[in-house]
Design a protein around this motif. Sequence first.
Motif, short mmCIF file in Angstrom:
data_model
loop_
_atom_site.label_atom_id
_atom_site.label_comp_id
_atom_site.label_asym_id
_atom_site.label_seq_id
_atom_site.Cartn_x
_atom_site.Cartn_y
_atom_site.Cartn_z
N THR A 1 4.42 25.16 -3.39
CA THR A 1 3.15 26.31 -3.14
C THR A 1 2.22 26.22 -4.12
O THR A 1 2.79 25.97 -5.54
CB THR A 1 4.07 27.65 -2.92
OG1 THR A 1 4.61 27.60 -1.92
CG2 THR A 1 2.90 28.65 -2.80
N THR A 2 0.98 26.12 -4.02
CA THR A 2 0.17 26.17 -5.04
C THR A 2 -1.14 27.29 -4.93
O THR A 2 -1.33 27.68 -4.07
CB THR A 2 -0.63 24.79 -5.10
OG1 THR A 2 -1.51 24.55 -3.75
CG2 THR A 2 0.24 23.53 -5.11
N VAL A 3 -1.57 27.67 -5.91
CA VAL A 3 -2.63 28.75 -5.94
C VAL A 3 -3.53 28.36 -6.91
O VAL A 3 -3.19 28.18 -8.19
CB VAL A 3 -2.17 30.25 -6.28
CG1 VAL A 3 -3.39 31.11 -6.18
CG2 VAL A 3 -1.18 30.60 -5.08
N ASP A 4 -4.79 27.98 -6.78
CA ASP A 4 -5.76 27.47 -7.73
C ASP A 4 -7.02 28.14 -7.94
O ASP A 4 -7.65 28.19 -9.10
CB ASP A 4 -5.94 25.93 -7.62
CG ASP A 4 -6.49 25.75 -6.26
OD1 ASP A 4 -6.96 26.68 -5.67
OD2 ASP A 4 -6.36 24.55 -5.74
N ASP A 5 -7.47 28.92 -6.95
CA ASP A 5 -8.69 29.52 -7.21
C ASP A 5 -9.12 31.02 -6.50
O ASP A 5 -10.03 31.42 -6.28
CB ASP A 5 -10.04 28.62 -6.63
CG ASP A 5 -9.92 28.45 -5.12
OD1 ASP A 5 -8.93 28.83 -4.79
OD2 ASP A 5 -10.70 27.48 -4.78
N ASP A 6 -7.83 31.39 -6.04
CA ASP A 6 -8.10 32.75 -5.50
C ASP A 6 -6.65 33.68 -5.89
O ASP A 6 -5.79 33.18 -6.79
CB ASP A 6 -7.90 32.79 -4.08
CG ASP A 6 -6.80 31.83 -3.41
OD1 ASP A 6 -5.88 31.29 -4.31
OD2 ASP A 6 -6.71 31.60 -2.23
N GLU A 7 -6.58 35.03 -5.52
CA GLU A 7 -5.43 35.78 -5.87
C GLU A 7 -4.70 36.03 -4.52
O GLU A 7 -5.27 36.41 -3.50
CB GLU A 7 -6.25 37.21 -6.09
CG GLU A 7 -7.03 37.10 -7.59
CD GLU A 7 -7.25 38.40 -8.20
OE1 GLU A 7 -6.58 39.42 -7.74
OE2 GLU A 7 -7.91 38.38 -9.25
N VAL A 8 -3.54 35.74 -4.49
CA VAL A 8 -2.49 35.89 -3.46
C VAL A 8 -1.39 36.86 -3.79
O VAL A 8 -0.82 36.79 -4.83
CB VAL A 8 -1.95 34.66 -3.22
CG1 VAL A 8 -0.89 34.30 -2.23
CG2 VAL A 8 -3.22 33.38 -2.74
N ALA A 9 -1.15 37.68 -2.81
CA ALA A 9 0.21 38.53 -2.92
C ALA A 9 0.99 37.99 -1.88
O ALA A 9 0.62 38.46 -0.65
CB ALA A 9 -0.40 39.96 -2.72
N ALA A 10 1.96 37.50 -2.30
CA ALA A 10 3.09 37.12 -1.13
C ALA A 10 3.86 38.23 -0.68
O ALA A 10 3.83 39.31 -1.28
CB ALA A 10 4.05 36.07 -2.04
N PRO A 11 4.18 37.89 0.69
CA PRO A 11 4.92 39.15 1.42
C PRO A 11 6.24 39.18 0.57
O PRO A 11 6.70 38.51 0.18
CB PRO A 11 5.24 38.65 2.63
CG PRO A 11 3.84 37.63 2.88
CD PRO A 11 3.69 36.90 1.61
N ARG A 12 6.55 40.54 0.61
CA ARG A 12 8.05 40.81 -0.17
C ARG A 12 8.98 40.07 0.51
O ARG A 12 9.21 39.77 1.78
CB ARG A 12 8.28 42.24 0.25
CG ARG A 12 9.53 43.04 -0.56
CD ARG A 12 9.70 44.40 -0.28
NE ARG A 12 8.58 45.22 -0.80
CZ ARG A 12 8.03 45.72 -1.90
NH1 ARG A 12 9.26 45.41 -3.01
NH2 ARG A 12 7.23 46.52 -2.10
N GLY A 13 9.71 39.73 -0.27
CA GLY A 13 11.13 38.84 -0.17
C GLY A 13 10.70 37.25 0.16
O GLY A 13 11.50 36.57 0.84
N THR A 14 9.45 36.86 -0.05
CA THR A 14 9.14 35.53 0.14
C THR A 14 10.00 34.48 -0.47
O THR A 14 10.34 34.71 -1.78
CB THR A 14 7.65 35.21 -0.15
OG1 THR A 14 6.67 36.07 0.67
CG2 THR A 14 7.18 33.74 -0.07
#
Length: 447
Positions: free
Chosen positions: A79-92
């Motif tokens: 999983t990659t995050v490079d230029d934004d803000e991501v809140a993963a669902p609880r328990g991901t």
Amino acid sequence: MKHLGPPRRPGQRRATYTASALLLPLTLTALSACSDDDGSATPPPVASPAATASGARCVTDGPVPDDGADAAPAVAGATTVDDDEVAAPRGTSFKASTMDESAALVTGTGKLSTHDSKVTKSGATSSVDASGGHGLNAALLARDGGRLVLSGGKFHTKGKGATAVFASGQGSRAELSANEIQAKGASAHGVMATYGGELALRYVQIDTAGAQAAPVAVGPGGGRVTVSGGTMTSAGCGSPGVQTAGQVSLTQTLFDLANSEAFTVEPGGALSLTDVRASAAAGGVVLRGDGETSFTMKDGSIQAADGDVFSVQESVADVKLSGGAEVRTKDGALLRVRDRGVVTFAAHNEKLTGDVIVSDGSAALDLTGSTKLDGRVSGASLSLGAGTTWSVAGDSTVAGLDLGSGADVASAIVGNGHAVTYDAGASPGLHGKSYRLTGGGTLKPAS
């Protein structure tokens, strides 16, 4: 490779993390299995912890060479995050099993937040140096400015170099609260920062099982780590609770180290403890390497089954104890200096037991307040303030002896029948005279 979609509304509240166990004192664990480089378990060494502390077995390796941040290897994440803000669902769940691949990789301006997530990482690194320098093969990796905010959840890693949470590079940061981390594998730390990365931990539990796998580590290029609460254990050979070449501050944290010294400070490292309790099998604090190191302790305790409480090796070290800090070993010196080490050791209102031995280098002890030293001194300088006491435990030789205002030989030194010699040139206040000591014994200039 997958990218996370938009977050969903949380369906449940995170379980409350309790920390009542943090108020309990640690007990030493028995020597347990050490992991080989491939992560497999082998029986613990048959040598005593004292032999371990002397370097015969289970020595803690130094940090990887500082090859410069521009030598950072390419990394990959499931999983990659490079230029934004991501809140993963609880328990991901975040998973990775491929060599050198992270379960989640956050870079640049990216930010990943998780709640009660499950992280699993298996697979060995292709380069231990790249893992220790730049986070290659780490389960969760923030690099080149990336940010991780990790609330709750369980993180499990298995494999050489599979550190659980890693922050590398200026602006990179990981914040952890109420997490459980288990790392199994050689050179697989619990959390690590390098090249200016930052880590902030609150009530985190970390268990490591591999050789050379400290629960908390700061490697080449330095970094900053703060820890508040939590419990840290290690079972592997050469795996101190903290190994740092950067700034680490600990508050109300418990450590239990089965096959290592409690803490190791490398050149450029500064370790600060407040109300921290540590039990270790093979010594207390090692300050080493060609450079400056510092250690500050207020309140709390360090208890070693064997080995020296403080060992200074080559380093120019600064040690400060205050607030009733308890430092003890069952078999070893209070302070030992070797390999051209230099240390300034200050204690205020402390009870210190053990010998001070300088075999190669220099040590200057500054005792103030109601500090009492019970031990033999060989080769160190000693400054005794008003209200301090040195109870001599064996014939001693001091490089210099200074009695501060309000202190005198009769009140400050209890001879117990032993002879103490001093360097007259480095002790002008004694005027080259000989003195009878309280409790028997003599204080006289070296011939």
